[in-house]
Design an enzyme around this catalytic site. Structure first.
Site, PDB file in Angstrom:
ATOM      1  N   CYS A  75     -34.719 -26.619   9.626  1.00 53.47           N
ATOM      2  CA  CYS A  75     -34.077 -25.780   8.615  1.00 53.47           C
ATOM      3  C   CYS A  75     -34.802 -24.443   8.555  1.00 53.47           C
ATOM      4  CB  CYS A  75     -34.103 -26.481   7.262  1.00 53.47           C
ATOM      5  SG  CYS A  75     -33.313 -25.523   5.975  1.00 53.47           S
ATOM      6  N   GLU A 113     -27.704 -32.746  11.557  1.00 54.45           N
ATOM      7  CA  GLU A 113     -28.432 -33.511  10.533  1.00 54.45           C
ATOM      8  C   GLU A 113     -29.524 -32.627   9.972  1.00 54.45           C
ATOM      9  OE1 GLU A 113     -32.070 -35.961   9.597  1.00 54.45           O
ATOM     10  OE2 GLU A 113     -31.789 -34.617  11.287  1.00 54.45           O
ATOM     11  N   ARG A 157     -34.314 -42.282   2.038  1.00 58.13           N
ATOM     12  CA  ARG A 157     -34.349 -41.016   2.775  1.00 58.13           C
ATOM     13  C   ARG A 157     -32.938 -40.446   2.788  1.00 58.13           C
ATOM     14  NH1 ARG A 157     -38.261 -39.501   6.535  1.00 58.13           N
ATOM     15  NH2 ARG A 157     -37.613 -37.922   8.012  1.00 58.13           N
ATOM     16  N   ARG A 159     -30.235 -37.603   3.700  1.00 55.57           N
ATOM     17  CA  ARG A 159     -30.044 -36.534   4.665  1.00 55.57           C
ATOM     18  C   ARG A 159     -28.598 -36.044   4.623  1.00 55.57           C
ATOM     19  NH1 ARG A 159     -34.666 -36.085   4.385  1.00 55.57           N
ATOM     20  NH2 ARG A 159     -36.218 -35.911   6.008  1.00 55.57           N
TER      21      ARG A 159
HETATM   22  C1  SAM Z   1     -36.401 -32.268  12.547  1.00 54.72           C
HETATM   23  S1  SAM Z   1     -37.072 -32.499  14.123  1.00 54.72           S
HETATM   24  C2  SAM Z   1     -35.836 -33.486  14.890  1.00 54.72           C
HETATM   25  C3  SAM Z   1     -36.308 -34.876  15.164  1.00 54.72           C
HETATM   26  C4  SAM Z   1     -35.326 -35.761  15.926  1.00 54.72           C
HETATM   27  N1  SAM Z   1     -34.010 -35.778  15.333  1.00 54.72           N
HETATM   28  C5  SAM Z   1     -35.869 -37.191  16.045  1.00 54.72           C
HETATM   29  O1  SAM Z   1     -35.120 -38.137  15.870  1.00 54.72           O
HETATM   30  O2  SAM Z   1     -37.065 -37.362  16.289  1.00 54.72           O
HETATM   31  C6  SAM Z   1     -36.818 -30.924  14.865  1.00 54.72           C
HETATM   32  C7  SAM Z   1     -37.400 -30.819  16.264  1.00 54.72           C
HETATM   33  O3  SAM Z   1     -36.984 -29.577  16.832  1.00 54.72           O
HETATM   34  C8  SAM Z   1     -38.009 -29.123  17.703  1.00 54.72           C
HETATM   35  N2  SAM Z   1     -37.781 -27.686  17.928  1.00 54.72           N
HETATM   36  C9  SAM Z   1     -37.971 -26.671  17.036  1.00 54.72           C
HETATM   37  N3  SAM Z   1     -37.646 -25.496  17.598  1.00 54.72           N
HETATM   38  C10 SAM Z   1     -37.235 -25.769  18.867  1.00 54.72           C
HETATM   39  C11 SAM Z   1     -36.782 -24.951  19.946  1.00 54.72           C
HETATM   40  N4  SAM Z   1     -36.701 -23.623  19.814  1.00 54.72           N
HETATM   41  N5  SAM Z   1     -36.433 -25.552  21.092  1.00 54.72           N
HETATM   42  C12 SAM Z   1     -36.531 -26.906  21.242  1.00 54.72           C
HETATM   43  N6  SAM Z   1     -36.972 -27.728  20.259  1.00 54.72           N
HETATM   44  C13 SAM Z   1     -37.323 -27.164  19.080  1.00 54.72           C
HETATM   45  C14 SAM Z   1     -39.291 -29.464  16.940  1.00 54.72           C
HETATM   46  O4  SAM Z   1     -40.403 -29.532  17.814  1.00 54.72           O
HETATM   47  C15 SAM Z   1     -38.930 -30.808  16.304  1.00 54.72           C
HETATM   48  O5  SAM Z   1     -39.395 -31.887  17.081  1.00 54.72           O
END
Ligand code: SAM
Length: 348
Positions: A75, A113, A157, A159
């Site tokens: 976010c 999500e 949780r 979402r």
């Molecule tokens: C909220 S987590 C999502 C977790 C995932 N849904 C799971 O089940 O584990 C967001 C993820 O986006 C990754 N992220 C953030 N910016 C990114 C980018 N520019 N490119 C690729 N991944 C990115 C972060 O490292 C993080 O692991």
């Protein structure tokens, strides 16, 4: 005639909560992106593929064709939202990168999500931009705040889930809920448990103990600071007066949301028959997210807690996946619903 396989992509993949849920429905992951190296390692250890890196550097034309896009995107502040609505207003955010891929590949279904707070971010303007952008891209959009306790896990949780469908509409009412679990259901019998000494905590008088609507039972607190501001005398027994890492919950209720910021796992539970307070183990935290016992977790505990708190609740996303497939894909597609939520519990 052989049936077509439903293909999906896993963006912001983390440790693959979406991946596991859609794999369990017989779908095929054709592309994943995650730029954090520690997450990439765990993803590869569990699913045999290393995700591609930074999504902002990925050319949408290089993404293979697919049917479903999954993205639990961070976010990020949508600082330019609300000035001029629409697709162009999402420039500079990670949501724009998701939209770039949608625009190029036009998948049948898009799933986003995020934290529940996204709905109210920037006076609800961010959410409005997200919905209207998906509509501009040709999707009929449905959204709902889902609570994981309704899907057979013992963690509360909530979402926001946004589902966009091209030529159709997703109905959340089709999702099948399961009976709730309690923390007790997922506890390990043995382990290297970390206990608190009796001098380190206070249990509430039974007259103050009641189960909240969310299923939580706040039962006591570590003898540490309480919030100083706004605490009225004689209200110290209320959970809100205590910082989250100092709160102790009964194992006969649910557990609050496991946060992504917590890297030392200060989640305390009370076990009445042994009259002890102990920390949840990292393995138990993964079980609260619905991960199976054989899931390979990071050996660096700080990383493991962070990855767990950033992920999605597997039985909830699995149920979402099943419902999307039932509603949006015809019988010409190959589908294999391997487990249901109750069976997941037996797999622990
Ligand atoms: C909220 S987590 C999502 C977790 C995932 N849904 C799971 O089940 O584990 C967001 C993820 O986006 C990754 N992220 C953030 N910016 C990114 C980018 N520019 N490119 C690729 N991944 C990115 C972060 O490292 C993080 O692991």
């Amino acid at each position: 005639m052989s049936k077509a396989i439903i293909r999906f992509i896993d963006l912001f993949a983390g440790i693959g909560g979406f991946r596991m849920s859609f794999d369990r429905c017989g779908c095929q992951c054709v592309f994943s992106s995650e730029f954090n190296e520690a997450c990439q390692k765990i993803y590869e250890a569990n699913y045999g593929e290393k995700p591609q890196g930074d999504i902002t550097k990925i050319d949408a034309k290089d993404v293979p064709d697919f049917d479903i896009l999954c993205a639990g995107f961070p976010c990020q502040p949508f600082s330019i939202c609300g000035k001029k609505m629409g697709f162009n207003d999402t420039r500079g955010t990670l949501f724009f990168d998701v939209c770039r891929i949608i625009k190029e590949k036009q998948p049948k279904v898009v799933i986003l999500e995020n934290v529940k707070y996204l709905i109210n971010h920037d006076k609800k303007r961010t959410f409005k931009v997200i919905l209207s952008t998906l509509e501009e891209l040709g999707y009929t959009v449905s959204h709902k705040v889902l609570d994981s306790t309704k899907f057979g896990v013992a963690q509360c949780r909530e979402r926001i889930i946004i589902v966009g469908v091209r030529d159709g509409k997703f109905e959340f009412s089709d999702m099948q809920e399961s009976a709730p679990l309690t923390i007790r259901d997922i506890l390990d019998e043995d382990g290297d448990f970390e206990y608190l000494d009796k001098s380190e905590y206070t249990l509430l008088d039974t007259k103050y103990i009641r189960q909240q609507k969310t299923g939580l039972i706040f039962i006591g607190y570590r003898n540490k600071n309480i919030w100083n501001k706004g605490v009225r005398p004689n209200t110290e027994y209320l959970s809100r007066c205590h910082r989250q890492p100092n709160r102790i919950y009964s194992i006969d209720g649910t557990h609050p949301t496991l946060p992504s910021q917590e890297t030392s796992g200060r989640f305390w539970i009370y076990i009445p028959e042994k009259d002890v307070v102990r920390k949840l183990t990292i393995k138990e935290c993964y079980k609260l997210m619905g991960y199976p016992d054989n899931f390979i977790i990071d050996t660096n505990k700080g990383n493991a807690y962070k990855q767990c708190g950033n992920s999605v609740v597997i039985p909830m996303i699995h149920e979402l996946a099943k419902s999307i497939i039932r509603q949006c894909f015809t019988k010409e597609y190959h589908v294999k619903f391997t487990t249901n939520n109750r069976q997941l519990k037996l797999n622990f």
